[in-house]
Design an enzyme around this catalytic site. Structure first.
Site, PDB file in Angstrom:
ATOM      1  N   ALA A 267     -13.747  43.633  35.073  1.00  0.00           N
ATOM      2  CA  ALA A 267     -13.195  43.946  33.854  1.00  0.00           C
ATOM      3  C   ALA A 267     -11.900  43.596  33.890  1.00  0.00           C
ATOM      4  O   ALA A 267     -11.303  42.970  34.922  1.00  0.00           O
ATOM      5  CB  ALA A 267     -13.086  45.323  34.093  1.00  0.00           C
ATOM      6  N   HIS A 302      -9.824  52.099  37.860  1.00  0.00           N
ATOM      7  CA  HIS A 302      -9.092  50.702  38.304  1.00  0.00           C
ATOM      8  C   HIS A 302      -8.258  50.167  37.231  1.00  0.00           C
ATOM      9  O   HIS A 302      -7.081  49.947  37.213  1.00  0.00           O
ATOM     10  CB  HIS A 302      -9.688  49.670  39.072  1.00  0.00           C
ATOM     11  CG  HIS A 302      -9.210  48.660  39.459  1.00  0.00           C
ATOM     12  ND1 HIS A 302      -8.865  48.128  40.795  1.00  0.00           N
ATOM     13  CD2 HIS A 302      -8.591  47.522  38.847  1.00  0.00           C
ATOM     14  CE1 HIS A 302      -8.154  47.319  40.897  1.00  0.00           C
ATOM     15  NE2 HIS A 302      -8.152  46.546  39.612  1.00  0.00           N
ATOM     16  N   GLU A 303      -9.097  49.762  36.102  1.00  0.00           N
ATOM     17  CA  GLU A 303      -8.338  49.131  35.004  1.00  0.00           C
ATOM     18  C   GLU A 303      -7.294  50.262  34.462  1.00  0.00           C
ATOM     19  O   GLU A 303      -6.385  49.802  33.783  1.00  0.00           O
ATOM     20  CB  GLU A 303      -9.381  48.527  33.942  1.00  0.00           C
ATOM     21  CG  GLU A 303     -10.416  47.751  34.549  1.00  0.00           C
ATOM     22  CD  GLU A 303      -9.995  46.557  35.169  1.00  0.00           C
ATOM     23  OE1 GLU A 303      -8.905  46.185  35.253  1.00  0.00           O
ATOM     24  OE2 GLU A 303     -10.607  46.406  36.179  1.00  0.00           O
TER      25      GLU A 303
HETATM   26  N1  B3K Z   1      -7.074  41.754  36.840  1.00  0.00           N
HETATM   27  C1  B3K Z   1      -8.343  41.232  36.487  1.00  0.00           C
HETATM   28  C2  B3K Z   1      -8.908  40.178  37.329  1.00  0.00           C
HETATM   29  C3  B3K Z   1      -8.738  39.023  36.486  1.00  0.00           C
HETATM   30  C4  B3K Z   1      -9.304  37.655  37.147  1.00  0.00           C
HETATM   31  C5  B3K Z   1      -8.942  36.605  36.423  1.00  0.00           C
HETATM   32  N2  B3K Z   1      -9.398  35.291  37.418  1.00  0.00           N
HETATM   33  C6  B3K Z   1      -9.326  42.628  36.943  1.00  0.00           C
HETATM   34  C7  B3K Z   1      -8.539  43.581  37.767  1.00  0.00           C
HETATM   35  O1  B3K Z   1      -8.574  43.223  39.002  1.00  0.00           O
HETATM   36  O2  B3K Z   1      -8.626  44.542  37.357  1.00  0.00           O
HETATM   37 ZN    ZN Z   2      -7.100  44.836  39.179  1.00  0.00          ZN
END
Ligand code: B3K
Ligand code: ZN
Length: 902
Positions: A267, A302-303
């Site tokens: 995500a 998490h997001e």
């Molecule tokens: N920040 C994104 C991950 C992006 C990956 C790019 N290759 C998801 C996360 O860690 O929440």
């Molecule tokens: Zn992350």
């Protein structure tokens, strides 16, 4: 075949501030799948902090077609376009730059930038995807406010979404319409997102702590609407939890989650518009397992948590990735533990901790010992997407957890408060975070910096000396790195600050009060103490120790290290039965099992008869019958260390020997504890309506483990009867998928009796779920993970399944279900000595490389540890790697094979 990409190494030491800043971005999109037009209006000014006051403006751009460029509304001649972007020379101090360009979403199979999935538009910009949408200073320390106008055909794309708040919308001529979005918060380009298509939302409003009403939405394709309840509930819980635990409130009026079935990872935390792999959104009783439900809650959390740790405070450069990822993983781990009841029940918290430590030890320790070893804050990279690793994420989370172990929850909170007070709205570094922790807790954390800069897994060797006369126990802790890969060794400069939690058990298995020499006698004596190991070697003496104790070391896994201590098997069995630290009870069982399994693997290699000590069986039987332990904890304790983990513990990994040893132990445990397994199966049914709560999920986990053990019996009658009934009667996917997996095992163990039943179940499962892509992924994965049996290699099944009409190399979930499941989670069959698995792997890496380099690079990593294996496997592995090195063209894959072969 395209020509190999050049491999420029980017180094942390070379960081310089950007020569220009961009304050405002205005984007207009005319969305057409084949060719989308983008008009970008940027307010640009020279960065007063930049070194070179006369620098050209260099913008990144990839796979774009430049249509026009103006500076302050005038055509500008001094523009050079190259492969990776463009250079604008002779620009003033501050100006308005307008760029028009086109990109091609329909043929963008990389799933980075703007792309089409099932007819809808999506974006993925982290880490460097924004440059595939328009020319930009595509680096996280350039933060701007965004206004976005989306225009598209109204019938085909009724829903138009972007970050922030909807400020205007309406119709346009020729059946088109538009929507305008404004994000009030400055953000780096990697957090930009848009979505357009035929989607519907489940939504609700929620009043946050300060009394503001917010709109929460989960957007999906119409046929998936009945699977969105759990994600939305999880979001509400995450918002509440962040308010309570960290005092952090949702800052936007609207928060959206959108599900997409073609996605490179789990995500993405785009500001106010999170985009999710369907796998981490969609769930109902018929489609998702208990583990899926738990994963959804954790990823939604998490997001959402990134909104503060990542978005409000972001990374200065990509070397600081763990600043947001390690911290946010730590936060989601704590969230999940609390949601499972861990706030009041240490055993429930331990269940989550065990899951997390299992991943760390199996994946991260292996990464740290191989050619891709890197510190939590890497020093260099060729392709940053290759550094979204278990080291940056999971070890990074352990590093954050150590602050909490050192300073307590309140101390961690003080540090976080100071971090936001200092850095809200900024792009900062891991050093800034550490400084906030140090200052808020009045501690010098200079030495702690080594956790960010040193690669490799530290080891702590423990010696104990009991003095019955003085009634003291002296514990000596010595830290070292053991044998590190060259990549790790070059980063190792000195001892770490290691918080080492321990307890001492008396002969009855009770915790002893712990008082260190020199501490006042009337000070309350805790039974778990956190020692701070800062030197290479250090001794600690406990006083008033009436009898020789048994140490319980590194309780709750207080640091990401390997403990070296020579427990006898009896001592481990004692800890397994008595330790008050539930994590260490599990740990004792794992050590006991690992020891037995590794010695059996040696016996396999030497063609000796195999034997499992009776004490081992007795210890496992006692756990199985111990009703004082939760079913979830028992399931974890009775699950043997994985073949991958075991192979990693050998001097030379021998997957075949490990597999035989582990199978032998499973069969012995099945036979010796047959009645107990049958009883456990019966006692842990969950009649009534399905509910994914942790207590029920724990019962199902133990029941299904029992079923799978029963499938190892020589006589498959019981298992076959129970499994068929469970498959036919299950009212939820956890039980149905477990029954299917067990039938597949039964087919391998007893083809004569189980072949027909297994095939019938596979067919019925497919028919029933053929319209649910995520369930069909499970159908592929279970077959890719099956044992070889009856003279048939699993690879033959996998190759056959690649020709199945439902297989699609362009869909990462399907590729992970079939190809990754085989190459990364079926070690016995993947590592067949004929090298067939490796040849298959090379073919697939090369095929994927031409479609989606990020997915190809992930698959490449299945062979990076080739030097670790027995010589008979090493050579075919090397040959496969060399084939990939010769034929793959992306810098993603080339970086990994290059390091593996170096
Ligand atoms: N920040 C994104 C991950 C992006 C990956 C790019 N290759 C998801 C996360 O860690 O929440
Ligand atoms: Zn992350």
């Amino acid at each position: 075949m395209s020509k190999p990409a050049e491999t420029t190494v980017i180094r942390r030491a070379d960081y310089t501030p950007p020569a220009f800043l961009i304050d405002n971005v205005e984007l207009e999109f005319d969305l057409v799948p084949e060719r989308t037009l983008v008009r970008s209006t940027l307010r640009v000014r020279r960065n007063p902090q930049a070194g070179d006051a006369a620098a050209d403006l260099e913008l990144a751009g990839e796979a774009l077609e430049l249509l026009s460029l103006t500076v302050d509304a005038r055509a500008h001649d001094a523009v050079t376009v190259h492969d990776g972007g463009l250079v604008v020379s002779n620009v003033p101090e501050a100006f308005e730059l307008v760029i028009e360009n086109a990109c091609r979403p329909a043929t963008n199979t990389t799933l980075s930038g703007l792309y089409v999935s099932n007819g809808n538009f999506f974006t993925q910009c982290e880490a460097e995807g924004f440059r595939r949408i328009t020319y930009f200073l595509d680096r996280p320390d350039v933060m701007a406010t965004y206004r976005v106008t989306l225009r598209a055909d109204q019938a085909a794309y009724p829903v138009l979404l972007s970050n922030g708040n909807l400020v205007d919308s309406g119709t346009l001529p020729h059946g088109r319409h538009y929507a305008k979005w404004e994000d009030p918060f400055r953000k780096p380009s990697y957090l930009f997102a848009l979505v357009a298509g035929k989607l519907v939302a489940r939504e609700q409003t929620m009043t946050t702590r300060s009394g503001k009403e917010k709109l929460l939405q989960v957007w999906v394709e119409p046929h998936d609407l009945d699977k969105t309840g759990h994600a939305l509930d999880s979001l509400v819980r995450a918002i509440r939890w962040d308010e309570q635990r960290f005092g952090l409130e949702l800052d936007l009026d609207r928060f959206m989650i959108v599900a997409v079935s073609d996605f490179n990872m789990g995500a993405m935390e785009n500001k106010g518009l999170n985009i999710f792999n369907t796998k981490y959104v969609l769930a109902n009783a018929q489609s998702a397992t208990d583990i899926d439900f738990a994963n959804i809650e954790s990823v939604v959390g998490h997001e959402y948590f990134h909104n503060w740790t990542g978005n409000r405070v972001t990374c200065r450069d990509w070397f600081q990735l763990s600043l947001k990822e390690g911290l946010t993983v730590f936060r989601d781990q704590e969230f999940s533990a609390d949601m499972a009841g861990g706030a009041t029940d240490p055993a429930a918290a331990a269940v989550k901790r065990i899951d997390d430590v299992r991943v760390l030890r199996q994946m991260q320790f292996a990464e740290d010992a191989g050619p891709m070893a890197h510190p939590v804050r890497p020093e260099s990279y060729v392709e940053i997407n290759n550094f979204y690793t278990v080291t940056v994420y999971e070890k990074g989370a352990e590093v954050v957890r150590m602050y909490q172990t050192l300073f307590g929850r309140d101390g961690l909170r003080r540090g976080m408060d100071l971090y936001f007070k200092r850095h809200d709205g900024q792009a900062v570094t891991c050093d800034d975070f550490r400084a906030a922790m140090a200052d808020a807790n009045h501690r010098d954390l200079a030495q702690f910096e080594r956790w960010y800069s040193q690669a490799g897994t530290p080891r702590v060797a423990v010696r104990t000396a009991y003095d019955p006369m003085a009634r003291t126990l002296t514990l000596t802790l010595a830290q070292h790195y053991g044998e590190s890969s060259p990549q790790a060794a070059q980063t190792q400069k000195g001892p770490l600050l290691i918080p080492f939690a321990l307890g001492l058990l008396d002969a009855q298995g009770r915790d002893m009060p712990l008082r260190l020499q020199g501490e006042p006698a009337d000070a309350g004596a805790a039974t778990t103490r956190v020692l701070e190991l800062t030197d290479t070697e250090q001794s600690f003496t406990f006083v008033d120790i009436a009898e020789k104790p048994l140490p319980s070391l590194l309780r709750n896994f207080s640091a990401p290290v390997i403990v070296e201590y020579d427990y006898t098997s009896d001592e481990l069995a004692f800890l397994l039965a008595h330790d008050s630290d539930p994590f260490n009870r599990w740990e004792a069982g794992q050590r006991l099992a690992t020891r037995a399994l590794l010695s059996l693997a040696t016996q396999v290699q030497q063609h000796e008869p195999l034997e499992l000590p009776a004490a081992f069986i007795a210890a496992f039987g006692a756990v199985l019958r111990d009703a004082s332990l939760s079913p979830a904890l028992r399931e974890q304790a009775l699950t043997l260390p994985s073949e991958t983990y075991l192979a990693e513990q050998m001097d030379e990994a021998d997957p075949a020997a490990v597999h035989q040893a582990r199978q032998f132990v499973r069969r012995r445990l099945a036979a010796a504890l047959r009645e107990d397994w049958l009883a456990a199966y019966d006692m842990h049914r969950t009649p009534g309506e399905y509910d994914p709560n942790p207590a029920d999920a724990g019962k199902r986990a133990l029941k299904n483990l029992a079923l799978h053990y029963l499938a190892e019996l020589d006589d498959p009658t019981d298992a076959l009867r129970l499994t068929r009934a469970q498959f036919d009667e299950a009212n939820n996917m956890t039980d149905r998928a477990a029954a299917l997996a067990t039938l597949i095992t039964l087919r391998a163990n007893a083809p004569a009796q189980a072949q027909a039943a297994a095939q019938a179940a596979l067919d019925a499962f497919y028919r029933r779920h053929k319209d649910d892509a995520l369930v069909i992924d499970k159908w592929f994965a279970l077959q890719a993970q099956q044992r070889g049996g009856a003279g048939r290699r699993t690879l033959d099944t996998v190759r056959e399944l690649m020709r199945h009409p439902a297989f699609n190399l362009k869909n990462p979930n399907r590729v992970r279900a079939l190809i990754f499941s085989f190459c990364a989670t079926n070690p016995d069959q993947f590592h067949l000595s004929d090298g067939s698995g490796y040849a298959f792997w090379a073919e697939q890496v090369i095929a994927l490389d031409a479609i989606n380099p990020q997915v190809a690079a992930r698959l490449t990593r299945s062979l990076e540890r080739w030097r670790k294996f027995v010589p008979a496997l090493r050579e075919p592995m090397r040959a496969a790697l060399e084939k990939v090195a010769a034929d793959a063209s992306s810098k993603d894959v080339r970086e990994i094979v290059g390091k593996a072969l170096a």
